[in-house]
Design a protein around this motif. Sequence first.
Motif, PDB file in Angstrom:
ATOM      1  N   VAL A  96       0.801  -1.215   0.000  1.00 58.40           N
ATOM      2  CA  VAL A  96       0.000   0.000   0.000  1.00 58.40           C
ATOM      3  C   VAL A  96       0.834   1.266   0.000  1.00 58.40           C
ATOM      4  N   THR A  97       2.154   1.135   0.086  1.00 60.55           N
ATOM      5  CA  THR A  97       3.008   2.317   0.080  1.00 60.55           C
ATOM      6  C   THR A  97       3.272   2.725  -1.354  1.00 60.55           C
ATOM      7  N   PRO A  98       3.055   3.993  -1.688  1.00 57.03           N
ATOM      8  CA  PRO A  98       3.291   4.428  -3.068  1.00 57.03           C
ATOM      9  C   PRO A  98       4.742   4.225  -3.466  1.00 57.03           C
ATOM     10  N   TRP A  99       4.973   3.934  -4.754  1.00 52.80           N
ATOM     11  CA  TRP A  99       6.312   3.768  -5.266  1.00 52.80           C
ATOM     12  C   TRP A  99       7.055   5.092  -5.260  1.00 52.80           C
ATOM     13  N   THR A 100       6.390   6.138  -5.731  1.00 56.82           N
ATOM     14  CA  THR A 100       7.066   7.412  -5.829  1.00 56.82           C
ATOM     15  C   THR A 100       7.308   8.013  -4.450  1.00 56.82           C
ATOM     16  N   PRO A 101       8.532   8.553  -4.211  1.00 56.18           N
ATOM     17  CA  PRO A 101       8.804   9.166  -2.921  1.00 56.18           C
ATOM     18  C   PRO A 101       8.256  10.573  -2.805  1.00 56.18           C
ATOM     19  N   ALA A 102       7.727  11.129  -3.925  1.00 50.04           N
ATOM     20  CA  ALA A 102       7.246  12.497  -3.903  1.00 50.04           C
ATOM     21  C   ALA A 102       6.064  12.641  -2.949  1.00 50.04           C
ATOM     22  N   GLU A 103       6.114  13.678  -2.110  1.00 52.72           N
ATOM     23  CA  GLU A 103       5.019  13.952  -1.194  1.00 52.72           C
ATOM     24  C   GLU A 103       3.961  14.792  -1.910  1.00 52.72           C
ATOM     25  N   PRO A 104       2.679  14.608  -1.579  1.00 50.32           N
ATOM     26  CA  PRO A 104       1.647  15.476  -2.158  1.00 50.32           C
ATOM     27  C   PRO A 104       1.960  16.943  -1.881  1.00 50.32           C
ATOM     28  N   GLU A 105       1.549  17.780  -2.806  1.00 49.39           N
ATOM     29  CA  GLU A 105       1.839  19.206  -2.708  1.00 49.39           C
ATOM     30  C   GLU A 105       0.534  19.980  -2.669  1.00 49.39           C
ATOM     31  N   VAL A 106       0.512  21.095  -1.944  1.00 54.38           N
ATOM     32  CA  VAL A 106      -0.666  21.946  -1.857  1.00 54.38           C
ATOM     33  C   VAL A 106      -0.310  23.323  -2.408  1.00 54.38           C
ATOM     34  N   ILE A 107      -1.057  23.775  -3.416  1.00 60.61           N
ATOM     35  CA  ILE A 107      -0.853  25.092  -4.019  1.00 60.61           C
ATOM     36  C   ILE A 107      -2.212  25.713  -4.299  1.00 60.61           C
ATOM     37  N   ASP A 108      -2.219  27.005  -4.665  1.00 64.14           N
ATOM     38  CA  ASP A 108      -3.499  27.607  -5.050  1.00 64.14           C
ATOM     39  C   ASP A 108      -3.596  27.657  -6.574  1.00 64.14           C
ATOM     40  N   GLU A 109      -4.778  27.995  -7.067  1.00 65.78           N
ATOM     41  CA  GLU A 109      -5.044  27.936  -8.502  1.00 65.78           C
ATOM     42  C   GLU A 109      -4.135  28.871  -9.296  1.00 65.78           C
ATOM     43  N   HIS A 110      -3.887  30.050  -8.762  1.00 63.50           N
ATOM     44  CA  HIS A 110      -3.080  31.021  -9.486  1.00 63.50           C
ATOM     45  C   HIS A 110      -1.616  30.575  -9.563  1.00 63.50           C
ATOM     46  N   GLN A 111      -1.127  29.920  -8.522  1.00 62.57           N
ATOM     47  CA  GLN A 111       0.238  29.373  -8.563  1.00 62.57           C
ATOM     48  C   GLN A 111       0.352  28.315  -9.652  1.00 62.57           C
ATOM     49  N   LEU A 112      -0.694  27.489  -9.782  1.00 64.36           N
ATOM     50  CA  LEU A 112      -0.688  26.431 -10.797  1.00 64.36           C
ATOM     51  C   LEU A 112      -0.657  27.032 -12.193  1.00 64.36           C
ATOM     52  N   ALA A 113      -1.481  28.055 -12.426  1.00 58.74           N
ATOM     53  CA  ALA A 113      -1.505  28.703 -13.733  1.00 58.74           C
ATOM     54  C   ALA A 113      -0.158  29.356 -14.041  1.00 58.74           C
ATOM     55  N   GLU A 114       0.430  29.951 -13.024  1.00 54.27           N
ATOM     56  CA  GLU A 114       1.725  30.601 -13.208  1.00 54.27           C
ATOM     57  C   GLU A 114       2.802  29.588 -13.582  1.00 54.27           C
ATOM     58  N   GLY A 140     -10.123  25.793  -0.379  1.00 52.23           N
ATOM     59  CA  GLY A 140     -10.074  26.252  -1.757  1.00 52.23           C
ATOM     60  C   GLY A 140      -8.769  25.964  -2.457  1.00 52.23           C
ATOM     61  N   LYS A 141      -7.733  25.592  -1.728  1.00 54.56           N
ATOM     62  CA  LYS A 141      -6.459  25.279  -2.355  1.00 54.56           C
ATOM     63  C   LYS A 141      -6.527  23.911  -3.040  1.00 54.56           C
ATOM     64  N   LEU A 142      -5.491  23.612  -3.794  1.00 58.61           N
ATOM     65  CA  LEU A 142      -5.444  22.364  -4.552  1.00 58.61           C
ATOM     66  C   LEU A 142      -4.385  21.438  -3.979  1.00 58.61           C
ATOM     67  N   ARG A 143      -4.759  20.199  -3.764  1.00 60.16           N
ATOM     68  CA  ARG A 143      -3.813  19.178  -3.334  1.00 60.16           C
ATOM     69  C   ARG A 143      -3.406  18.374  -4.550  1.00 60.16           C
ATOM     70  N   ILE A 144      -2.102  18.278  -4.784  1.00 64.95           N
ATOM     71  CA  ILE A 144      -1.575  17.533  -5.929  1.00 64.95           C
ATOM     72  C   ILE A 144      -1.051  16.190  -5.423  1.00 64.95           C
ATOM     73  N   PRO A 145      -1.790  15.082  -5.626  1.00 71.89           N
ATOM     74  CA  PRO A 145      -1.340  13.782  -5.106  1.00 71.89           C
ATOM     75  C   PRO A 145      -0.026  13.303  -5.720  1.00 71.89           C
ATOM     76  N   ASN A 146       0.179  13.603  -7.001  1.00 74.68           N
ATOM     77  CA  ASN A 146       1.385  13.138  -7.690  1.00 74.68           C
ATOM     78  C   ASN A 146       2.068  14.335  -8.355  1.00 74.68           C
ATOM     79  N   PRO A 147       2.903  15.071  -7.616  1.00 72.31           N
ATOM     80  CA  PRO A 147       3.559  16.254  -8.185  1.00 72.31           C
ATOM     81  C   PRO A 147       4.421  15.936  -9.412  1.00 72.31           C
ATOM     82  N   ASP A 148       5.002  14.735  -9.462  1.00 76.43           N
ATOM     83  CA  ASP A 148       5.835  14.377 -10.614  1.00 76.43           C
ATOM     84  C   ASP A 148       5.007  14.355 -11.898  1.00 76.43           C
TER      85      ASP A 148
END
Length: 255
Positions: A96-114, A140-148
């Motif tokens: 059940v442990t994800p293969w990727t070591p990347a941790e989920p990331e939290v950003i807002d919508e404008h950061q994502l567009a930028e 209202g922020k966005l959680r990115i489960p797989n930043p890669d």
Amino acid sequence: MGARTSPAEGPEELTVDQLAAKVGMTVRNVRAYAGRGLIPPPRLVGRTGYYGADHVARLTLVRELLGKGYTLAAVERMLTELPDGALALGVFETLVTPWTPAEPEVIDEHQLAERAGIPHDPATIEKLIELGICERLDDGKLRIPNPDLLRTGLEVIKLGVPLDAIFEMLPKLFHQADEVAKIYVELFRGTVWRRFADAGLPADGWPEVQRTLENIIPLAGQALVAAFREAMGREIEIAAYEELGLPPDELPSTG
């Protein structure tokens, strides 16, 4: 009643308060999970219960499974069907442990567009949520489960590939990834696990099963990349020749 032993004897043992602190839970939750049979009873010395490594392993796994979105009922079912012992828990945790070591990331919508170098568009955000690339949190922020995965997509956007084309491609990519994953999982189930299960899940076989699980994922990734590189080369060559008006059957043999 047998002679009482000191809690300092043998492997490290913890009181319920120490156990709760070690696994990052409240004492109330520890007692509740114990009441549901998710951990075995403690070793009693008088009226004090002492907990060991197996309790820590089980509660850690409970916490991680709940954190991954499993319901408590599902966790209870998984753990009650799991053979006793920290070795079995270690194998299950590998599953059940994800293969990727990347941790989920939290950003807002404008950061994502930028990051993508494009104007902010609520419709684009909703499409990303629909595809599972991101999740909207209560604030209202966005959680990115797989930043890669997101990072790769953003780089493709910067190369000039239209968003609509990427959105059309992603479900196909996810489907193909699922199919490849199924191939490797069935390979493991039909060989290593089947022999182990047919032998009655012997205790001394768990370490080998866990080693196989830990190694098969990166090896599967390496094999997939190698096969993909070769296939991509063929497809690019074919497309290039077709665009120049040369039929595929006139291409040099790649076999």
